[in-house]
Design a protein around this motif. Structure first.
Motif, mmCIF file in Angstrom:
data_model
loop_
_atom_site.group_PDB
_atom_site.id
_atom_site.type_symbol
_atom_site.label_atom_id
_atom_site.label_comp_id
_atom_site.label_asym_id
_atom_site.label_seq_id
_atom_site.Cartn_x
_atom_site.Cartn_y
_atom_site.Cartn_z
ATOM 1 N N MET A 97 -0.175 -0.926 -8.854
ATOM 2 C CA MET A 97 0.424 -0.567 -7.579
ATOM 3 C C MET A 97 1.929 -0.553 -7.800
ATOM 4 S SD MET A 97 -0.078 -2.005 -3.688
ATOM 5 C CE MET A 97 -0.382 -3.640 -4.217
ATOM 6 N N ARG A 98 2.564 0.514 -7.307
ATOM 7 C CA ARG A 98 4.008 0.624 -7.501
ATOM 8 C C ARG A 98 4.660 1.252 -6.284
ATOM 9 N NH1 ARG A 98 5.863 5.841 -9.414
ATOM 10 N NH2 ARG A 98 4.123 7.283 -9.383
ATOM 11 N N PRO A 99 5.891 0.823 -6.003
ATOM 12 C CA PRO A 99 6.623 1.462 -4.902
ATOM 13 C C PRO A 99 7.078 2.856 -5.321
ATOM 14 C CG PRO A 99 7.970 -0.240 -5.934
ATOM 15 C CD PRO A 99 6.627 -0.285 -6.600
ATOM 16 N N LEU A 100 7.139 3.749 -4.352
ATOM 17 C CA LEU A 100 7.602 5.115 -4.597
ATOM 18 C C LEU A 100 8.983 5.268 -3.973
ATOM 19 C CD1 LEU A 100 4.300 7.057 -3.824
ATOM 20 C CD2 LEU A 100 5.231 6.446 -6.066
ATOM 21 N N GLY A 101 10.009 4.957 -4.741
ATOM 22 C CA GLY A 101 11.380 4.996 -4.256
ATOM 23 C C GLY A 101 11.816 6.370 -3.781
ATOM 24 N N GLU A 102 11.225 7.415 -4.344
ATOM 25 C CA GLU A 102 11.561 8.786 -3.962
ATOM 26 C C GLU A 102 10.716 9.283 -2.797
ATOM 27 O OE1 GLU A 102 14.005 10.708 -5.526
ATOM 28 O OE2 GLU A 102 14.510 8.795 -6.461
ATOM 29 N N GLY A 103 9.753 8.479 -2.344
ATOM 30 C CA GLY A 103 8.884 8.892 -1.253
ATOM 31 C C GLY A 103 7.735 9.748 -1.731
ATOM 32 N N ILE A 104 7.123 10.459 -0.805
ATOM 33 C CA ILE A 104 5.956 11.305 -1.099
ATOM 34 C C ILE A 104 6.232 12.716 -0.618
ATOM 35 C CG2 ILE A 104 3.508 11.706 -0.620
ATOM 36 C CD1 ILE A 104 3.259 8.736 0.037
ATOM 37 N N GLU A 105 6.019 13.691 -1.495
ATOM 38 C CA GLU A 105 6.184 15.091 -1.103
ATOM 39 C C GLU A 105 5.011 15.515 -0.225
ATOM 40 O OE1 GLU A 105 6.213 19.430 -3.166
ATOM 41 O OE2 GLU A 105 7.554 17.913 -4.021
ATOM 42 N N LYS A 114 -4.110 6.248 2.291
ATOM 43 C CA LYS A 114 -5.402 5.615 2.539
ATOM 44 C C LYS A 114 -5.617 4.497 1.526
ATOM 45 C CE LYS A 114 -7.737 9.059 -0.310
ATOM 46 N NZ LYS A 114 -8.771 10.086 -0.344
ATOM 47 N N PRO A 115 -6.609 3.649 1.755
ATOM 48 C CA PRO A 115 -6.898 2.583 0.780
ATOM 49 C C PRO A 115 -7.124 3.159 -0.616
ATOM 50 C CG PRO A 115 -8.106 2.209 2.811
ATOM 51 C CD PRO A 115 -7.484 3.584 2.915
ATOM 52 N N ARG A 116 -6.638 2.432 -1.616
ATOM 53 C CA ARG A 116 -6.754 2.786 -3.036
ATOM 54 C C ARG A 116 -5.990 4.050 -3.408
ATOM 55 N NH1 ARG A 116 -12.857 1.463 -4.993
ATOM 56 N NH2 ARG A 116 -12.885 -0.681 -4.266
ATOM 57 N N SER A 117 -4.949 4.361 -2.690
ATOM 58 C CA SER A 117 -4.174 5.571 -2.925
ATOM 59 C C SER A 117 -2.744 5.320 -2.449
ATOM 60 C CB SER A 117 -4.822 6.741 -2.173
ATOM 61 O OG SER A 117 -4.131 7.941 -2.419
ATOM 62 N N TYR A 118 -2.097 6.356 -1.931
ATOM 63 C CA TYR A 118 -0.801 6.158 -1.282
ATOM 64 C C TYR A 118 -1.026 5.309 -0.040
ATOM 65 C CZ TYR A 118 0.775 10.285 -3.920
ATOM 66 O OH TYR A 118 1.095 11.186 -4.890
ATOM 67 N N HIS A 119 -0.072 4.436 0.274
ATOM 68 C CA HIS A 119 -0.158 3.612 1.475
ATOM 69 C C HIS A 119 1.217 3.033 1.787
ATOM 70 C CE1 HIS A 119 -0.866 0.889 -1.924
ATOM 71 N NE2 HIS A 119 -0.259 -0.029 -1.187
ATOM 72 N N VAL A 120 1.328 2.452 2.961
ATOM 73 C CA VAL A 120 2.552 1.772 3.375
ATOM 74 C C VAL A 120 2.330 0.281 3.156
ATOM 75 C CG1 VAL A 120 4.051 1.247 5.337
ATOM 76 C CG2 VAL A 120 3.020 3.523 5.134
ATOM 77 N N MET A 121 3.321 -0.404 2.580
ATOM 78 C CA MET A 121 3.245 -1.862 2.428
ATOM 79 C C MET A 121 4.246 -2.507 3.383
ATOM 80 S SD MET A 121 0.922 -2.914 0.335
ATOM 81 C CE MET A 121 1.429 -4.619 0.301
#
Length: 186
Positions: free
Chosen positions: A112-120, A130-137
């Motif tokens: 699990m890693r933060p996405l400092g650049e965000g998501i396109e 969603k669970p086990r994918s992109y998500h907000v922490m």
């Protein structure tokens, strides 16, 4: 004084019978239905919009007592003709909020890693957090999310700007009626 049983039964059977015309009855019925519909819209609709971006059903799960983190999920649709990017998220329940990605490598190791650049968010496309994918922490929780409640959040997009949203809270690890939920965090 005489009492008519038939008249009393008709009055009980039809509460609208005191109105003289069919038009009055239809008007009252129409008004009542419109009022019920208007009052229940917030229960059915859980979508938010900013420019060409549509956010569908933001949600989280109840956390156990003492938890310091929670996860948030949602679907983002880009109805525009240009790509955009979700660059930041905030939530009133946390002191710090990040966009994360969870992945499993070819050896079965989960990261699990933060996405400092965000998501396109591609033009004409959608991205589901969603669970086990992109998500907000939500980290360093100020308050624990509780089932049946909701909490405020804000999403910021590179082009579309900022939109205030509300995360609904589902049961902890339970079955859900929303999108593709599973019993795992993150």
């Amino acid at each position: 004084m005489s009492f008519s049983t038939g008249g009393a039964l008709r009055a009980i059977a039809s509460p609208l019978s005191r109105f003289r015309s069919v038009e009055e009855r239809i008007g009252i019925l129409g008004f009542t239905l419109a009022l019920v519909f208007a009052m229940s819209q917030s229960l059915w609709a859980h979508e938010f919009k900013v420019a060409d971006i549509e956010i569908v059903h933001p949600w989280s799960r109840e956390t156990p007592a003492g938890a310091k983190v929670a996860a948030g999920y949602l679907l983002v649709r880009n109805n525009g003709t240009e790509d955009d990017r979700l660059v930041s998220v905030s939530g009133e329940i946390a002191n710090r909020t990040e966009i994360h990605e969870m992945a499993v490598d070819d050896k079965g190791v989960m990261t699990m890693r933060p996405l400092g650049e965000g998501i396109e968010i591609p033009a004409g496309g959608e991205v589901e957090l969603k669970p086990r994918s992109y998500h907000v922490m939500f980290m360093d929780l100020r308050q624990a999310p509780k089932q049946g409640e909701s909490f405020a959040g804000t999403l910021t997009f590179e082009k579309a700007g900022t939109v205030d949203i509300e995360f609904s809270v589902d049961a902890m690890g339970g079955a859900s009626t929303h999108m593709d939920h599973d019993d795992h965090g993150g």
